[in-house]
Design an enzyme around this catalytic site. Structure first.
Site, mmCIF file in Angstrom:
data_model
loop_
_atom_site.group_PDB
_atom_site.id
_atom_site.type_symbol
_atom_site.label_atom_id
_atom_site.label_comp_id
_atom_site.label_asym_id
_atom_site.label_seq_id
_atom_site.Cartn_x
_atom_site.Cartn_y
_atom_site.Cartn_z
ATOM 1 N N CYS A 183 65.209 56.528 56.389
ATOM 2 C CA CYS A 183 64.732 56.554 57.778
ATOM 3 C C CYS A 183 65.611 55.705 58.700
ATOM 4 N N CYS A 200 58.941 51.690 48.915
ATOM 5 C CA CYS A 200 60.014 52.667 49.133
ATOM 6 C C CYS A 200 61.120 52.572 48.088
ATOM 7 N N CYS A 223 67.354 57.300 62.473
ATOM 8 C CA CYS A 223 66.850 57.037 63.828
ATOM 9 C C CYS A 223 67.977 57.235 64.848
ATOM 10 N N CYS A 227 62.880 52.767 70.864
ATOM 11 C CA CYS A 227 62.174 53.838 70.141
ATOM 12 C C CYS A 227 61.793 54.952 71.118
ATOM 13 N N ASP A 239 42.566 55.395 66.362
ATOM 14 C CA ASP A 239 43.645 54.991 67.261
ATOM 15 C C ASP A 239 43.088 54.061 68.343
ATOM 16 N N CYS A 269 58.496 61.438 68.675
ATOM 17 C CA CYS A 269 59.749 61.571 67.936
ATOM 18 C C CYS A 269 59.405 61.560 66.452
HETATM 19 C C1 B12 Z 1 51.643 50.730 69.153
HETATM 20 C C2 B12 Z 1 51.724 52.011 68.347
HETATM 21 C C3 B12 Z 1 52.925 52.705 68.381
HETATM 22 C C4 B12 Z 1 54.170 52.122 69.037
HETATM 23 C C5 B12 Z 1 54.784 51.064 68.092
HETATM 24 C C6 B12 Z 1 54.860 51.503 66.635
HETATM 25 C C7 B12 Z 1 54.965 50.347 65.658
HETATM 26 N N1 B12 Z 1 55.784 50.509 64.655
HETATM 27 O O1 B12 Z 1 54.302 49.342 65.820
HETATM 28 C C8 B12 Z 1 55.024 53.404 69.273
HETATM 29 C C9 B12 Z 1 54.692 53.947 70.655
HETATM 30 C C10 B12 Z 1 56.519 53.221 69.140
HETATM 31 C C11 B12 Z 1 54.428 54.330 68.212
HETATM 32 C C12 B12 Z 1 55.116 55.395 67.693
HETATM 33 C C13 B12 Z 1 54.611 56.237 66.715
HETATM 34 N N2 B12 Z 1 53.337 56.246 66.260
HETATM 35 CO CO1 B12 Z 1 52.015 54.918 66.756
HETATM 36 N N3 B12 Z 1 50.654 53.617 66.984
HETATM 37 C C14 B12 Z 1 50.648 52.484 67.582
HETATM 38 C C15 B12 Z 1 49.296 51.782 67.397
HETATM 39 C C16 B12 Z 1 48.452 51.987 68.682
HETATM 40 C C17 B12 Z 1 49.386 50.301 67.049
HETATM 41 C C18 B12 Z 1 50.450 49.972 65.987
HETATM 42 C C19 B12 Z 1 50.566 48.492 65.775
HETATM 43 O O2 B12 Z 1 49.652 47.721 66.022
HETATM 44 N N4 B12 Z 1 51.694 48.032 65.341
HETATM 45 C C20 B12 Z 1 51.823 46.622 65.084
HETATM 46 C C21 B12 Z 1 53.073 46.295 64.377
HETATM 47 C C22 B12 Z 1 53.111 44.791 64.129
HETATM 48 O O3 B12 Z 1 53.011 46.994 63.156
HETATM 49 P P1 B12 Z 1 54.285 47.448 62.368
HETATM 50 O O4 B12 Z 1 55.449 47.613 63.251
HETATM 51 O O5 B12 Z 1 53.831 48.622 61.604
HETATM 52 O O6 B12 Z 1 54.533 46.136 61.471
HETATM 53 C C23 B12 Z 1 54.225 46.100 60.097
HETATM 54 C C24 B12 Z 1 55.387 46.555 59.258
HETATM 55 O O7 B12 Z 1 56.567 46.182 59.952
HETATM 56 C C25 B12 Z 1 55.187 45.749 57.996
HETATM 57 N N5 B12 Z 1 56.420 45.144 57.556
HETATM 58 C C26 B12 Z 1 56.973 44.007 57.987
HETATM 59 N N6 B12 Z 1 58.097 43.747 57.332
HETATM 60 C C27 B12 Z 1 58.267 44.731 56.434
HETATM 61 C C28 B12 Z 1 59.271 44.924 55.493
HETATM 62 C C29 B12 Z 1 59.222 46.072 54.675
HETATM 63 C C30 B12 Z 1 60.273 46.279 53.670
HETATM 64 C C31 B12 Z 1 58.164 47.010 54.827
HETATM 65 C C32 B12 Z 1 58.106 48.222 54.005
HETATM 66 C C33 B12 Z 1 57.143 46.794 55.819
HETATM 67 C C34 B12 Z 1 57.219 45.640 56.583
HETATM 68 O O8 B12 Z 1 54.286 44.681 58.292
HETATM 69 C C35 B12 Z 1 54.034 44.661 59.682
HETATM 70 C C36 B12 Z 1 52.623 44.146 59.928
HETATM 71 O O9 B12 Z 1 52.553 42.826 59.531
HETATM 72 C C37 B12 Z 1 48.700 52.575 66.172
HETATM 73 C C38 B12 Z 1 47.175 52.794 66.222
HETATM 74 C C39 B12 Z 1 46.431 51.550 65.813
HETATM 75 N N7 B12 Z 1 45.399 51.212 66.546
HETATM 76 O O10 B12 Z 1 46.783 50.896 64.843
HETATM 77 C C40 B12 Z 1 49.462 53.929 66.230
HETATM 78 C C41 B12 Z 1 49.954 54.508 64.903
HETATM 79 C C42 B12 Z 1 50.632 53.398 64.139
HETATM 80 N N8 B12 Z 1 50.958 55.480 65.324
HETATM 81 C C43 B12 Z 1 51.008 56.545 64.606
HETATM 82 C C44 B12 Z 1 51.958 57.581 64.767
HETATM 83 C C45 B12 Z 1 51.636 58.912 64.101
HETATM 84 C C46 B12 Z 1 53.127 57.365 65.499
HETATM 85 C C47 B12 Z 1 54.370 58.272 65.561
HETATM 86 C C48 B12 Z 1 54.739 58.935 64.251
HETATM 87 C C49 B12 Z 1 54.143 59.360 66.648
HETATM 88 C C50 B12 Z 1 55.369 60.232 66.899
HETATM 89 N N9 B12 Z 1 55.645 61.240 66.090
HETATM 90 O O11 B12 Z 1 56.046 60.015 67.864
HETATM 91 C C51 B12 Z 1 55.447 57.266 66.030
HETATM 92 C C52 B12 Z 1 56.169 56.596 64.839
HETATM 93 C C53 B12 Z 1 57.177 55.550 65.218
HETATM 94 C C54 B12 Z 1 57.300 54.484 64.136
HETATM 95 N N10 B12 Z 1 58.363 54.501 63.352
HETATM 96 O O12 B12 Z 1 56.400 53.626 64.026
HETATM 97 C C55 B12 Z 1 49.972 56.499 63.487
HETATM 98 C C56 B12 Z 1 50.697 56.118 62.184
HETATM 99 C C57 B12 Z 1 50.215 56.833 60.948
HETATM 100 C C58 B12 Z 1 51.072 56.461 59.760
HETATM 101 N N11 B12 Z 1 51.159 57.368 58.830
HETATM 102 O O13 B12 Z 1 51.615 55.383 59.676
HETATM 103 C C59 B12 Z 1 48.988 55.367 64.031
HETATM 104 C C60 B12 Z 1 48.320 54.548 62.945
HETATM 105 C C61 B12 Z 1 47.944 56.101 64.871
HETATM 106 C C62 B12 Z 1 46.828 56.703 64.016
HETATM 107 N N12 B12 Z 1 45.599 56.246 64.209
HETATM 108 O O14 B12 Z 1 47.058 57.532 63.183
HETATM 109 N N13 B12 Z 1 53.182 53.927 67.848
HETATM 110 S S1 SF4 Z 2 62.551 57.308 54.422
HETATM 111 FE FE1 SF4 Z 2 61.993 55.193 54.921
HETATM 112 S S2 SF4 Z 2 59.768 55.097 54.829
HETATM 113 FE FE2 SF4 Z 2 60.395 56.999 53.785
HETATM 114 S S3 SF4 Z 2 60.528 56.413 51.609
HETATM 115 FE FE3 SF4 Z 2 62.577 56.179 52.462
HETATM 116 S S4 SF4 Z 2 62.657 54.041 53.147
HETATM 117 FE FE4 SF4 Z 2 60.500 54.513 52.807
HETATM 118 S S1 SF4 Z 3 60.197 57.445 66.207
HETATM 119 FE FE1 SF4 Z 3 61.336 55.702 67.023
HETATM 120 S S2 SF4 Z 3 61.998 54.630 65.158
HETATM 121 FE FE2 SF4 Z 3 61.425 56.701 64.494
HETATM 122 S S3 SF4 Z 3 63.359 57.878 64.599
HETATM 123 FE FE3 SF4 Z 3 62.308 58.167 66.560
HETATM 124 S S4 SF4 Z 3 63.256 56.610 67.870
HETATM 125 FE FE4 SF4 Z 3 63.668 56.008 65.764
#
Ligand code: B12
Ligand code: SF4
Ligand code: SF4
Length: 371
Positions: free
Chosen positions: A187, A181, A191, A207, A127, A233
């Protein structure tokens, strides 16, 4: 061979998956980070968003890096599941019911030792803002991207935490998974705030996981949706079919907080009890803010109103604003009396606005009807 020994040690240490990828920059993720910052979707997120060039290119931090050994730690069922909503309690998401990163750190430590014993360099990253963990897990074939933006792995779905060892050992790379998926999109409607605006795109401004660990006020229009959540969450994870079996096998326990008990703690005791939570600048007011929103949503009672009323005198204006909101939401004459009292002494313009809005909400609350 070294890779086989790493893999066996990782699985023996409780990891559910382990893989290896190269250290080429994650250019697609850098562009996404930059786009989301520019469009506002990042909602003030820091972490990897602070420096997208650095967080998507591990060689900027470790010029000697040649491979990433990426690991997934399954934290469910150890985390337990929160018991059903109970009056006066708040909920903590499963990843934070304890410090579930500890076993992951330990497993990565063992892998790093294996590498250094062989004369290679190795540093563990968990992380850490210098790496985009999910992109590394996808490239190393440990998981696939889900539409919730989570990465999912076979048997455990989204219920994994990720970490890596960066090394100069030129280990063989593992193949990415060929999975997605499919037609599922469970999902997205799950939300509570509509933060998943399209597949794979999260609006962090909506979020709850972000808002409960961000600085500042929780937007007033989203406070009811916070419900009984105090930290994290799990809604988009709970909805995810590949993780269902694990959730069904998971017993209740660990995810409930007594709100009044937590609000009575001193600053030091509060920070100590929740020392594994990310709290901006370790300011206890942010945790009290969350507890107060959950208290306001709890349906209330005399003790809850007295607690929120008392916190209208807290030195932190964030606490006073959210105490006012909680009173407005709890409603009733006693709540109104506390708010009226505070209007006479409050100096902070933002808190004054919150008190006025809470008083207006009290007027409309069922407890006030007929007064
Ligand atoms: C910032 C961060 C957050 C932020 C933003 C999350 C986000 N989605 O970016 C917040 C605070 C909201 C957050 C919440 C949570 N987080 Co967080 N977070 C991070 C952190 C520090 C960086 C993530 C990051 O850089 N995101 C960058 C963006 C650009 O990434 P992205 O949104 O995933 O974008 C990609 C996808 O969108 C994909 N994509 C784009 N288009 C499409 C289209 C399709 C169809 C698909 C399938 C994909 C796709 O490509 C993008 C990248 O190019 C990491 C740790 C780390 N150093 O990596 C942990 C991390 C991601 N978090 C984690 C966790 C556990 C959570 C929570 C579940 C905690 C909770 N229960 O509350 C929630 C989940 C919320 C969610 N739905 O993401 C875990 C995820 C593990 C996993 N299995 O994925 C991580 C990896 C921490 C860890 N080391 O384990 N988190
Ligand atoms: S709930 Fe969302 S992330 Fe999970 S399998 Fe279905 S589409 Fe994929
Ligand atoms: S973690 Fe964020 S994106 Fe996922 S259900 Fe909760 S509010 Fe929605």
């Amino acid at each position: 061979m070294l890779w086989e020994r790493l893999s066996v040690t990782g699985l023996e240490s409780g990891l559910s998956g382990i893989g290896v990828c190269d250290v080429d920059p994650f250019d697609d993720v850098r562009l996404t980070l930059e786009d989301r910052k520019a469009s506002g979707l990042a909602g003030g997120l820091t972490f990897t968003y602070n420096d997208p060039v650095r967080s998507t290119d591990i060689t900027r931090s470790f010029p000697w890096a040649r491979r990433l050994v990426v690991a997934a730690h399954p934290y469910v069922p150890d985390s337990g599941s929160p018991s059903p909503p109970k009056h006066g309690t708040g909920r903590v998401a499963r990843f934070a019911t304890a410090d579930h990163y500890v076993p992951l750190r330990n497993a990565l430590g063992r892998l790093a030792t294996l590498l250094t014993d062989e004369g290679y360099r190795a540093e563990t990253l968990v992380d850490d803002n210098r790496l985009v963990d999910r992109a590394a897990a996808v490239r190393a074939g440990v998981a696939w991207w889900g539409k919730s933006t989570m990465v999912l792995a076979p048997g455990v779905g989204p219920w994994i935490l990720l970490g890596s060892v960066v090394t100069d050992a030129e280990l063989p790379e593992t193949e990415p998974m060929v999975r997605d998926c499919g037609t599922c999109d469970a999902c997205i409607p799950a939300c509570p705030t509509g933060a998943l605006i399209s597949p794979g795109v999260l609006d962090a401004r909506r979020c709850l996981a972000h808002l409960l660990q961000a600085a500042g006020s929780i937007p007033i229009e989203l406070r009811e949706a916070v419900g009984d959540r105090v930290y994290g969450c799990d809604e988009c994870l709970d909805a995810c079919p590949p993780g269902q079996r694990l959730i069904q096998e998971t017993g209740e326990g660990g995810g409930r907080i007594d709100l009044l008990e937590a609000l009575e703690l001193s600053d030091a005791a509060l920070l100590e009890r929740f020392d594994h939570f990310y709290i901006p600048r370790r300011r206890p007011g942010y945790l009290r803010r969350n507890l107060l929103v959950a208290l306001g949503n709890s349906g209330g009672g005399e003790a809850e109103v007295t607690m929120a009323g008392g916190l209208l005198a807290n030195p932190d204006p964030i606490v006073r604003s959210h105490a006012a909101w909680a009173l407005g939401r709890l409603g009733g004459q006693a709540a109104r009396n506390h708010l009226d009292g505070a209007t006479r002494s409050e100096q902070d313009a933002e808190v004054v606005r919150e008190i006025e809005s809470a008083l207006a909400q009290c007027e409309g609350s069922p407890a006030e009807a007929g007064h």
